[in-house]
Design a protein around this motif. Structure first.
Motif, short mmCIF file in Angstrom:
data_model
loop_
_atom_site.label_atom_id
_atom_site.label_comp_id
_atom_site.label_asym_id
_atom_site.label_seq_id
_atom_site.Cartn_x
_atom_site.Cartn_y
_atom_site.Cartn_z
N UNK A 67 0.83 -1.20 0.00
CA UNK A 67 0.00 0.00 0.00
C UNK A 67 0.87 1.26 0.00
N UNK A 68 1.94 1.24 0.78
CA UNK A 68 2.85 2.38 0.82
C UNK A 68 3.49 2.63 -0.55
N UNK A 69 3.92 1.56 -1.20
CA UNK A 69 4.53 1.68 -2.53
C UNK A 69 3.51 2.24 -3.52
N UNK A 70 2.29 1.74 -3.48
CA UNK A 70 1.25 2.23 -4.39
C UNK A 70 1.02 3.73 -4.20
N UNK A 71 0.89 4.15 -2.94
CA UNK A 71 0.65 5.56 -2.66
C UNK A 71 1.84 6.43 -3.04
N UNK A 72 3.06 5.93 -2.84
CA UNK A 72 4.25 6.68 -3.23
C UNK A 72 4.29 6.88 -4.74
N UNK A 73 3.95 5.83 -5.48
CA UNK A 73 3.91 5.96 -6.95
C UNK A 73 2.87 6.99 -7.38
N UNK A 74 1.69 6.96 -6.74
CA UNK A 74 0.66 7.95 -7.07
C UNK A 74 1.13 9.36 -6.75
N UNK A 75 1.70 9.55 -5.58
CA UNK A 75 2.19 10.87 -5.18
C UNK A 75 3.26 11.36 -6.16
N UNK A 76 4.13 10.47 -6.57
CA UNK A 76 5.18 10.82 -7.54
C UNK A 76 4.55 11.34 -8.83
N UNK A 77 3.55 10.66 -9.32
CA UNK A 77 2.86 11.08 -10.54
C UNK A 77 2.14 12.40 -10.34
N UNK A 78 1.43 12.56 -9.21
CA UNK A 78 0.70 13.80 -8.95
C UNK A 78 1.64 15.00 -8.89
N UNK A 79 2.78 14.82 -8.22
CA UNK A 79 3.74 15.93 -8.10
C UNK A 79 4.30 16.30 -9.46
N UNK A 80 4.66 15.29 -10.26
CA UNK A 80 5.17 15.58 -11.61
C UNK A 80 4.10 16.29 -12.45
#
Length: 126
Positions: A67-80
């Motif tokens: 779950x942490x990895x999934x959320x980190x990937x989403x946050x990475x995309x949102x920030x970009x």
């Protein structure tokens, strides 16, 4: 085809050992919806019963990894995505607010740090 190099989540911590006495002292991490002996165990931990023991907290953290990895990937995309539409002035304001918030680092967006953590979690060499 499984896109992951690991067992997809969600994972959970189970205390369902066949021996009730052992169940209290043993935690197994496995995917939600699986049963003991399904061959889906991620890890097993014997929980020490001494003051300050952190095994149960460690088991919960391990179980949260997908779950942490999934959320980190989403946050990475949102920030970009946000950076792609910001003006230079907006990016400067964002950096200033991060510094005021105590998040002063070499990179304002911390993209490289996020990418490194994602690579570490997925076993991908950078």
């Amino acid at each position: 085809m499984n896109q992951h190099r690991f067992t997809p989540g969600p994972w959970a911590v189970f205390h369902d050992h066949a021996d009730p006495a052992t169940a209290r002292d043993y935690a197994e991490i496995r995917p939600v919806g699986t049963r003991r002996h399904d061959g889906e165990s991620i890890a097993g931990l014997y929980l020490c019963d001494f003051p300050g023991s952190k095994q149960e907290a460690n088991a919960q953290l391990i179980a949260a990894a997908p779950d942490l990895l999934h959320e980190l990937r989403l946050a990475h995309t949102f920030i970009r995505n946000a950076l792609a539409i910001m003006t230079p002035d907006q990016k400067s304001e964002w950096a200033a607010r991060n510094i005021l918030g105590g998040n002063d680092s070499d990179g304002t967006t911390r993209a490289h740090e996020r990418e490194a953590v994602i690579a570490k979690a997925t076993g991908v060499q950078r």
